[in-house]
Scaffold this motif. Structure first.
Motif, PDB file in Angstrom:
ATOM      1  N   ALA A  18       0.830  -1.215   0.000  1.00  0.00           N
ATOM      2  CA  ALA A  18       0.000   0.000   0.000  1.00  0.00           C
ATOM      3  C   ALA A  18       0.860   1.259   0.000  1.00  0.00           C
ATOM      4  N   GLY A  19       2.185   1.102  -0.049  1.00  0.00           N
ATOM      5  CA  GLY A  19       3.086   2.246   0.015  1.00  0.00           C
ATOM      6  C   GLY A  19       3.323   2.909  -1.331  1.00  0.00           C
ATOM      7  N   SER A  20       4.131   3.959  -1.316  1.00  0.00           N
ATOM      8  CA  SER A  20       4.269   4.770  -2.532  1.00  0.00           C
ATOM      9  C   SER A  20       5.139   4.090  -3.591  1.00  0.00           C
ATOM     10  N   LEU A  21       6.193   3.395  -3.196  1.00  0.00           N
ATOM     11  CA  LEU A  21       7.016   2.701  -4.199  1.00  0.00           C
ATOM     12  C   LEU A  21       6.199   1.600  -4.876  1.00  0.00           C
ATOM     13  N   ALA A  22       5.421   0.877  -4.074  1.00  0.00           N
ATOM     14  CA  ALA A  22       4.592  -0.203  -4.640  1.00  0.00           C
ATOM     15  C   ALA A  22       3.626   0.348  -5.687  1.00  0.00           C
ATOM     16  N   LEU A  39       0.484  -7.599   0.390  1.00  0.00           N
ATOM     17  CA  LEU A  39       0.312  -7.586   1.848  1.00  0.00           C
ATOM     18  C   LEU A  39       0.696  -6.220   2.388  1.00  0.00           C
ATOM     19  N   ASP A  40      -0.113  -5.685   3.276  1.00  0.00           N
ATOM     20  CA  ASP A  40       0.228  -4.441   3.981  1.00  0.00           C
ATOM     21  C   ASP A  40      -0.622  -4.393   5.247  1.00  0.00           C
ATOM     22  N   GLN A  41      -0.104  -3.674   6.253  1.00  0.00           N
ATOM     23  CA  GLN A  41      -0.919  -3.502   7.467  1.00  0.00           C
ATOM     24  C   GLN A  41      -1.968  -2.414   7.255  1.00  0.00           C
ATOM     25  N   SER A  56       0.216  -7.596   9.342  1.00  0.00           N
ATOM     26  CA  SER A  56       1.584  -7.152   9.597  1.00  0.00           C
ATOM     27  C   SER A  56       2.593  -8.210   9.162  1.00  0.00           C
ATOM     28  N   ILE A  57       3.790  -7.745   8.819  1.00  0.00           N
ATOM     29  CA  ILE A  57       4.885  -8.688   8.545  1.00  0.00           C
ATOM     30  C   ILE A  57       5.333  -9.393   9.825  1.00  0.00           C
ATOM     31  N   HIS A  58       4.854  -8.948  10.980  1.00  0.00           N
ATOM     32  CA  HIS A  58       5.167  -9.641  12.239  1.00  0.00           C
ATOM     33  C   HIS A  58       4.176 -10.770  12.522  1.00  0.00           C
ATOM     34  N   HIS A  75       9.965  -7.592  -0.996  1.00  0.00           N
ATOM     35  CA  HIS A  75       9.762  -7.086   0.374  1.00  0.00           C
ATOM     36  C   HIS A  75      10.051  -5.581   0.432  1.00  0.00           C
ATOM     37  N   LEU A  76       8.958  -4.811   0.521  1.00  0.00           N
ATOM     38  CA  LEU A  76       9.071  -3.347   0.585  1.00  0.00           C
ATOM     39  C   LEU A  76       8.640  -2.801   1.942  1.00  0.00           C
ATOM     40  N   ALA A  77       7.886  -3.587   2.725  1.00  0.00           N
ATOM     41  CA  ALA A  77       7.330  -3.053   3.979  1.00  0.00           C
ATOM     42  C   ALA A  77       8.448  -2.573   4.877  1.00  0.00           C
ATOM     43  N   ALA A 114      14.124  -4.397  -0.555  1.00  0.00           N
ATOM     44  CA  ALA A 114      14.340  -2.964  -0.742  1.00  0.00           C
ATOM     45  C   ALA A 114      15.421  -2.494   0.225  1.00  0.00           C
ATOM     46  N   SER A 115      16.641  -2.358  -0.291  1.00  0.00           N
ATOM     47  CA  SER A 115      17.700  -1.716   0.484  1.00  0.00           C
ATOM     48  C   SER A 115      17.698  -0.232   0.112  1.00  0.00           C
ATOM     49  N   SER A 116      18.770   0.455   0.420  1.00  0.00           N
ATOM     50  CA  SER A 116      18.773   1.905   0.205  1.00  0.00           C
ATOM     51  C   SER A 116      20.198   2.403   0.051  1.00  0.00           C
ATOM     52  N   PHE A 143      20.190   5.262  11.719  1.00  0.00           N
ATOM     53  CA  PHE A 143      19.674   3.951  12.151  1.00  0.00           C
ATOM     54  C   PHE A 143      18.989   3.284  10.957  1.00  0.00           C
ATOM     55  N   TYR A 144      18.287   4.100  10.149  1.00  0.00           N
ATOM     56  CA  TYR A 144      17.643   3.580   8.932  1.00  0.00           C
ATOM     57  C   TYR A 144      18.677   2.897   8.034  1.00  0.00           C
ATOM     58  N   GLY A 145      19.809   3.569   7.813  1.00  0.00           N
ATOM     59  CA  GLY A 145      20.865   2.991   6.976  1.00  0.00           C
ATOM     60  C   GLY A 145      21.422   1.710   7.576  1.00  0.00           C
ATOM     61  N   SER A 147      19.733  -0.331   9.364  1.00  0.00           N
ATOM     62  CA  SER A 147      18.723  -1.381   9.148  1.00  0.00           C
ATOM     63  C   SER A 147      18.809  -1.924   7.734  1.00  0.00           C
ATOM     64  N   LYS A 148      19.122  -1.068   6.762  1.00  0.00           N
ATOM     65  CA  LYS A 148      19.216  -1.552   5.378  1.00  0.00           C
ATOM     66  C   LYS A 148      20.482  -2.383   5.184  1.00  0.00           C
ATOM     67  N   ALA A 149      21.567  -2.033   5.903  1.00  0.00           N
ATOM     68  CA  ALA A 149      22.758  -2.897   5.870  1.00  0.00           C
ATOM     69  C   ALA A 149      22.404  -4.262   6.454  1.00  0.00           C
ATOM     70  N   SER A 173      17.177   7.693  -5.110  1.00  0.00           N
ATOM     71  CA  SER A 173      16.133   8.703  -4.822  1.00  0.00           C
ATOM     72  C   SER A 173      14.948   8.474  -5.739  1.00  0.00           C
ATOM     73  N   ARG A 174      13.960   7.724  -5.250  1.00  0.00           N
ATOM     74  CA  ARG A 174      12.792   7.407  -6.077  1.00  0.00           C
ATOM     75  C   ARG A 174      11.725   8.484  -5.841  1.00  0.00           C
ATOM     76  N   PHE A 175      11.675   9.416  -6.772  1.00  0.00           N
ATOM     77  CA  PHE A 175      10.735  10.544  -6.706  1.00  0.00           C
ATOM     78  C   PHE A 175      10.082  10.686  -8.074  1.00  0.00           C
ATOM     79  N   PRO A 277       4.541   8.882  10.517  1.00  0.00           N
ATOM     80  CA  PRO A 277       3.545   7.978   9.932  1.00  0.00           C
ATOM     81  C   PRO A 277       2.352   8.744   9.388  1.00  0.00           C
ATOM     82  N   ARG A 278       1.744   8.167   8.337  1.00  0.00           N
ATOM     83  CA  ARG A 278       0.522   8.765   7.778  1.00  0.00           C
ATOM     84  C   ARG A 278      -0.586   8.725   8.812  1.00  0.00           C
ATOM     85  N   ALA A 279      -1.462   9.754   8.759  1.00  0.00           N
ATOM     86  CA  ALA A 279      -2.577   9.781   9.734  1.00  0.00           C
ATOM     87  C   ALA A 279      -3.505   8.622   9.444  1.00  0.00           C
TER      88      ALA A 279
HETATM   89  N1  NAD Z   1      10.980   5.674  -1.863  1.00  0.00           N
HETATM   90  C1  NAD Z   1      12.301   5.724  -1.936  1.00  0.00           C
HETATM   91  O1  NAD Z   1      12.927   6.632  -2.522  1.00  0.00           O
HETATM   92  C2  NAD Z   1      13.096   4.633  -1.294  1.00  0.00           C
HETATM   93  C3  NAD Z   1      14.466   4.702  -1.353  1.00  0.00           C
HETATM   94  C4  NAD Z   1      15.201   3.693  -0.787  1.00  0.00           C
HETATM   95  C5  NAD Z   1      14.562   2.618  -0.190  1.00  0.00           C
HETATM   96  N2  NAD Z   1      13.208   2.592  -0.123  1.00  0.00           N
HETATM   97  C6  NAD Z   1      12.582   1.457   0.567  1.00  0.00           C
HETATM   98  O2  NAD Z   1      11.489   0.982  -0.201  1.00  0.00           O
HETATM   99  C7  NAD Z   1      10.466   0.510   0.665  1.00  0.00           C
HETATM  100  C8  NAD Z   1       9.141   1.187   0.345  1.00  0.00           C
HETATM  101  O3  NAD Z   1       9.294   2.582   0.500  1.00  0.00           O
HETATM  102  P1  NAD Z   1       8.073   3.580   0.274  1.00  0.00           P
HETATM  103  O4  NAD Z   1       8.667   4.875  -0.135  1.00  0.00           O
HETATM  104  O5  NAD Z   1       7.034   2.949  -0.559  1.00  0.00           O
HETATM  105  O6  NAD Z   1       7.553   3.724   1.786  1.00  0.00           O
HETATM  106  P2  NAD Z   1       6.016   3.860   2.277  1.00  0.00           P
HETATM  107  O7  NAD Z   1       6.084   4.316   3.710  1.00  0.00           O
HETATM  108  O8  NAD Z   1       5.212   4.650   1.313  1.00  0.00           O
HETATM  109  O9  NAD Z   1       5.504   2.358   2.231  1.00  0.00           O
HETATM  110  C9  NAD Z   1       5.859   1.397   3.205  1.00  0.00           C
HETATM  111  C10 NAD Z   1       4.659   0.488   3.412  1.00  0.00           C
HETATM  112  O10 NAD Z   1       5.026  -0.516   4.377  1.00  0.00           O
HETATM  113  C11 NAD Z   1       3.898  -0.741   5.205  1.00  0.00           C
HETATM  114  N3  NAD Z   1       4.335  -1.303   6.479  1.00  0.00           N
HETATM  115  C12 NAD Z   1       5.115  -0.716   7.421  1.00  0.00           C
HETATM  116  N4  NAD Z   1       5.268  -1.536   8.469  1.00  0.00           N
HETATM  117  C13 NAD Z   1       4.581  -2.674   8.184  1.00  0.00           C
HETATM  118  C14 NAD Z   1       4.345  -3.891   8.881  1.00  0.00           C
HETATM  119  N5  NAD Z   1       4.856  -4.104  10.097  1.00  0.00           N
HETATM  120  N6  NAD Z   1       3.594  -4.834   8.286  1.00  0.00           N
HETATM  121  C15 NAD Z   1       3.044  -4.625   7.052  1.00  0.00           C
HETATM  122  N7  NAD Z   1       3.220  -3.479   6.347  1.00  0.00           N
HETATM  123  C16 NAD Z   1       3.974  -2.523   6.915  1.00  0.00           C
HETATM  124  C17 NAD Z   1       3.237   0.630   5.368  1.00  0.00           C
HETATM  125  O11 NAD Z   1       1.867   0.507   5.753  1.00  0.00           O
HETATM  126  C18 NAD Z   1       3.423   1.226   3.979  1.00  0.00           C
HETATM  127  O12 NAD Z   1       2.294   1.002   3.160  1.00  0.00           O
HETATM  128  C19 NAD Z   1      10.949   0.773   2.090  1.00  0.00           C
HETATM  129  O13 NAD Z   1      11.546  -0.402   2.599  1.00  0.00           O
HETATM  130  C20 NAD Z   1      11.984   1.846   1.910  1.00  0.00           C
HETATM  131  O14 NAD Z   1      12.959   1.840   2.940  1.00  0.00           O
HETATM  132  C21 NAD Z   1      12.463   3.569  -0.656  1.00  0.00           C
END
Ligand code: NAD
Length: 279
Positions: A18-22, A39-41, A56-58, A75-77, A114-116, A143-145, A147-149, A173-175, A277-279
């Motif tokens: 449900a995220g933006s990259l997906a 899958l998304d929470q 959740s992925i947990h 795996h993007l979550a 999805a690393s970074s 800390f984010y970096g 986690s990706k390592a 930079s995915r924009f 986090p999003r509202a």
């Molecule tokens: N967008 C970028 O430029 C970019 C760059 C480098 C890496 N990434 C990586 O790509 C991935 C996706 O990024 P994005 O920009 O789409 O982020 P995003 O926040 O838009 O999407 C992340 C999604 O993960 C879901 N999520 C979070 N915790 C969860 C859980 N416990 N169980 C299930 N779902 C869960 C959220 O609900 C959200 O929909 C991330 O891992 C991010 O670190 C993104």
């Protein structure tokens, strides 16, 4: 006349769907012929014609449900910016371990993680004309970096110990379009993001790999070699937008000190952008 259908390519599970990259890559993978189980929470704003598992992925039961019969897990979550160690380690590190363990248990043969760029964000910007290899050593800037390592290290473990094919994508930079001077070097366009994940899912991407996720930017300094080896041929160039950087990025357009110093740019400063986090 009915539209010609793409050849069917198998079932793929996508976490964080449900995220933006997906949202960039789901339509592309569907056009390639993949059947996606998402899958998304969070509930998706648009189900995009896919099957959804909300959880959740947990939650091992939800992962088992989503991964059954899949040829790969994408795996993007995760938390996509800096946050507290407790939040980052729980979601990005423990969560990735849970996803890989569930993939192994379900006999899924491949994971795309999805690393970074921030896994190595303190790496100095190279001299003009030099390219940083895909597997430049980790040098996290947050800390984010870190986690990706750890995501990459977990991928390496599951590849070596359990024989999974694991592709770690060091997304830069995915924009929608480049927003400052640094992104003229590090931009990954939405369309190229689709091509990147398509290549990572292809038969060419075997074993354990680390691959930069970046477009073919004229000012790029991230090597295209790892991408080419798996059939990733980006088509977009940030240079097309060089004259149109946003006016409010005037300062940034000159290039901040951090952008000139480290490939992680302002993320490498003592006050990196924080996740809210999003509202
Ligand atoms: N967008 C970028 O430029 C970019 C760059 C480098 C890496 N990434 C990586 O790509 C991935 C996706 O990024 P994005 O920009 O789409 O982020 P995003 O926040 O838009 O999407 C992340 C999604 O993960 C879901 N999520 C979070 N915790 C969860 C859980 N416990 N169980 C299930 N779902 C869960 C959220 O609900 C959200 O929909 C991330 O891992 C991010 O670190 C993104």
């Amino acid at each position: 006349m009915t539209e010609p259908q793409p050849a069917r390519r198998g079932r793929i599970a996508l976490t964080g769907a449900a995220g933006s990259l997906a949202r960039d890559i789901i339509p592309h993978l569907r056009r390639c012929g993949y059947e996606l189980v998402c899958l998304d929470q969070a509930e998706p704003a648009d189900p995009m014609g896919c099957e959804w598992v909300i959880g959740s992925i947990h939650d091992a039961d939800r992962l088992r449900e989503a991964f059954a019969g899949c040829a790969a897990v994408v795996h993007l979550a995760g938390i996509p910016l800096e946050a507290s160690w407790e939040e980052i380690s729980r979601t990005n590190i423990d969560g990735t371990q849970a996803v890989l363990e569930a993939a192994r248990a379900a006999d899924v043969p491949k994971a795309v993680l999805a690393s970074s760029i921030h896994a190595t964000g303190y790496t100095p910007v190279p001299a003009e004309g030099d390219l940083l290899p895909d597997d430049v050593p980790v040098r996290p800037n947050t800390f984010y970096g870190v986690s990706k390592a750890a995501v990459e290290a977990l991928g390496s473990l599951y590849a070596d110990r359990h024989g999974l094919d694991v592709v770690c994508l060091r997304i830069a930079s995915r924009f929608a379009r480049p927003e400052n001077e640094r992104m003229l070097s590090t931009w990954l366009s939405p369309a190229d993001a689709g091509r990147l994940f398509e290549a990572a899912l292809s038969e060419a991407a075997k074993g354990f790999r680390i691959v930069w996720g970046v477009s073919r930017n004229t000012r790029g300094y991230l090597s295209p070699d790892g991408g080419r080896a798996i059939g990733f041929f980006p088509e977009d160039d940030a240079e097309a937008y060089a004259g149109e950087l946003p006016a409010d990025a005037a300062g940034a357009a000159q290039g901040s000190e951090w952008d000139r110093r480290c490939i992680g740019g302002v993320f490498s400063s003592p006050e990196p952008p924080m996740f809210s986090p999003r509202a």
